[in-house]
Design a protein around this motif. Structure first.
Motif, short mmCIF file in Angstrom:
data_model
loop_
_atom_site.label_atom_id
_atom_site.label_comp_id
_atom_site.label_asym_id
_atom_site.label_seq_id
_atom_site.Cartn_x
_atom_site.Cartn_y
_atom_site.Cartn_z
N SER A 9 31.60 68.44 -127.36
CA SER A 9 30.93 67.14 -127.43
C SER A 9 31.98 66.14 -127.88
CB SER A 9 29.75 67.16 -128.41
OG SER A 9 30.17 67.49 -129.71
N GLU A 10 31.87 64.90 -127.45
CA GLU A 10 32.89 63.90 -127.72
C GLU A 10 33.20 63.82 -129.20
OE1 GLU A 10 33.57 59.12 -127.39
OE2 GLU A 10 32.18 60.06 -126.00
N GLY A 11 34.47 63.96 -129.53
CA GLY A 11 34.91 63.84 -130.91
C GLY A 11 34.76 65.10 -131.73
N SER A 12 34.31 66.20 -131.14
CA SER A 12 34.09 67.42 -131.92
C SER A 12 35.40 68.13 -132.25
CB SER A 12 33.16 68.39 -131.18
OG SER A 12 33.82 68.95 -130.05
N GLY A 13 36.41 67.94 -131.40
CA GLY A 13 37.68 68.62 -131.62
C GLY A 13 37.62 70.11 -131.31
N ARG A 14 36.58 70.52 -130.60
CA ARG A 14 36.38 71.93 -130.28
C ARG A 14 36.02 72.12 -128.82
NH1 ARG A 14 36.17 71.18 -135.33
NH2 ARG A 14 36.05 72.77 -136.94
N VAL A 15 36.45 73.26 -128.29
CA VAL A 15 36.12 73.66 -126.92
C VAL A 15 35.45 75.02 -126.99
CG1 VAL A 15 37.10 74.33 -124.69
CG2 VAL A 15 38.10 72.43 -125.96
N ARG A 16 34.31 75.14 -126.32
CA ARG A 16 33.64 76.44 -126.27
C ARG A 16 34.61 77.47 -125.70
NH1 ARG A 16 29.78 76.15 -122.44
NH2 ARG A 16 29.42 78.33 -122.81
N LEU A 17 34.65 78.66 -126.28
CA LEU A 17 35.58 79.69 -125.85
C LEU A 17 35.38 80.01 -124.37
CD1 LEU A 17 37.86 81.45 -126.96
CD2 LEU A 17 36.16 83.21 -127.42
N GLU A 47 34.56 80.33 -135.84
CA GLU A 47 33.58 81.41 -135.75
C GLU A 47 32.35 81.11 -136.59
OE1 GLU A 47 35.60 85.49 -135.27
OE2 GLU A 47 36.98 84.37 -136.58
N SER A 48 32.09 79.84 -136.87
CA SER A 48 30.96 79.48 -137.72
C SER A 48 29.62 79.84 -137.08
CB SER A 48 31.00 77.99 -138.07
OG SER A 48 30.97 77.20 -136.90
N GLU A 49 29.59 79.90 -135.75
CA GLU A 49 28.41 80.38 -135.02
C GLU A 49 28.86 81.56 -134.18
OE1 GLU A 49 26.20 77.40 -132.81
OE2 GLU A 49 27.17 75.85 -134.04
N SER A 50 28.47 82.77 -134.57
CA SER A 50 28.97 83.96 -133.89
C SER A 50 28.58 84.01 -132.41
CB SER A 50 28.51 85.22 -134.61
OG SER A 50 27.09 85.28 -134.62
N SER A 51 27.51 83.34 -132.05
CA SER A 51 27.09 83.34 -130.65
C SER A 51 27.73 82.21 -129.84
CB SER A 51 25.56 83.22 -130.56
OG SER A 51 25.15 81.97 -131.09
N ASN A 52 28.52 81.36 -130.49
CA ASN A 52 29.14 80.23 -129.82
C ASN A 52 30.54 80.00 -130.39
OD1 ASN A 52 29.49 77.99 -128.16
ND2 ASN A 52 28.49 76.60 -129.60
N LEU A 53 31.47 80.91 -130.08
CA LEU A 53 32.84 80.77 -130.57
C LEU A 53 33.48 79.57 -129.90
CD1 LEU A 53 34.04 84.49 -130.51
CD2 LEU A 53 33.03 83.20 -132.39
N ARG A 54 34.33 78.86 -130.67
CA ARG A 54 34.98 77.67 -130.15
C ARG A 54 36.45 77.64 -130.56
NH1 ARG A 54 30.35 74.03 -132.62
NH2 ARG A 54 30.89 75.49 -134.24
N VAL A 55 37.26 77.00 -129.75
CA VAL A 55 38.68 76.81 -130.05
C VAL A 55 38.83 75.45 -130.71
CG1 VAL A 55 40.99 76.55 -129.05
CG2 VAL A 55 39.39 78.25 -128.11
N ILE A 56 39.52 75.41 -131.85
CA ILE A 56 39.78 74.16 -132.57
C ILE A 56 41.02 73.53 -131.95
CG2 ILE A 56 40.24 73.10 -134.81
CD1 ILE A 56 38.95 75.67 -136.06
N ILE A 57 40.83 72.43 -131.25
CA ILE A 57 41.89 71.83 -130.43
C ILE A 57 43.18 71.54 -131.22
CG2 ILE A 57 42.53 69.84 -129.00
CD1 ILE A 57 39.59 69.77 -128.05
N PRO A 58 43.13 70.82 -132.36
CA PRO A 58 44.40 70.51 -133.04
C PRO A 58 45.14 71.75 -133.53
CG PRO A 58 42.55 69.66 -134.31
CD PRO A 58 42.00 70.18 -133.02
N ASN A 59 44.41 72.76 -133.97
CA ASN A 59 45.07 73.97 -134.44
C ASN A 59 45.73 74.71 -133.28
OD1 ASN A 59 43.79 73.11 -136.73
ND2 ASN A 59 42.86 75.07 -137.22
N TYR A 60 45.07 74.70 -132.13
CA TYR A 60 45.65 75.34 -130.95
C TYR A 60 46.90 74.59 -130.48
CZ TYR A 60 46.25 77.05 -126.21
OH TYR A 60 46.79 77.57 -125.07
N LEU A 61 46.81 73.27 -130.41
CA LEU A 61 47.94 72.48 -129.91
C LEU A 61 49.17 72.58 -130.79
CD1 LEU A 61 46.17 69.23 -128.67
CD2 LEU A 61 47.06 71.13 -127.32
N ASN A 62 48.96 72.74 -132.11
CA ASN A 62 50.10 72.80 -133.03
C ASN A 62 50.59 74.22 -133.27
OD1 ASN A 62 50.44 70.00 -133.60
ND2 ASN A 62 48.52 70.08 -134.72
#
Length: 151
Positions: A9-17, A47-62
């Motif tokens: 979602s816009e501004g979330s900084g996360r991408v669904r796995l 991993e805050s929602e085990s059924s909806n893992l997401r990639v944290i964009i800034p952590n991945y990029l860095n």
């Protein structure tokens, strides 16, 4: 920029796995193929929602995986657009901390290669910024890890 287009979602900084891996499978984005374990070790897996893992964009990029080391003396990494934005925030705040409202007001006109000036922060971004302020008793450290993730 591809990750931002996939953002949950816009501004979330996360991408669904699933979207992260889907871009590797269906859109030929070979760089988005790291294992769940590797993403976890990087601190790039939400991993805050085990059924909806997401990639944290800034952590991945860095992450080190986005760098190459052409010699033993230096490495070359992706340009972090957040550095330019953080520099602008530093010049405006002129202090190590700022309130959520001060930061939100700065972001109306912050220059960025990927966002137009004169914008409003999304409700999600404002909510997360306020949560960050609440976590730090009303004054967000602009050089802290949580603020960097918010950026």
């Amino acid at each position: 920029k591809m990750l931002v287009k996939l953002e949950e979602s816009e501004g979330s900084g996360r991408v669904r796995l699933a979207d992260f891996y889907g871009s590797a499978l269906h859109a030929g984005q070979w760089q988005f193929s790291e294992s769940v374990g590797y993403l976890r070790d990087l601190g790039a897996l939400d991993e805050s929602e085990s059924s909806n893992l997401r990639v944290i964009i800034p952590n991945y990029l860095n992450a080190p995986s986005n760098c190459m080391e052409p010699s033993a003396y230096y490495g070359v990494c992706c340009i972090d657009e957040c550095e330019e934005v953080l520099g602008y925030v530093e010049r405006e705040v002129k202090a190590p901390t700022a309130t959520p409202k001060e930061i939100a007001n700065i972001f109306v006109n912050v220059p960025s290669a990927s966002l137009a000036a004169g914008r409003k922060l999304s409700t999600t971004s404002l909510h997360r910024l306020q949560e960050l302020g609440d976590h730090h008793q009303g004054h967000i450290p602009i050089h802290g890890r949580l603020f960097a993730q918010w950026l």
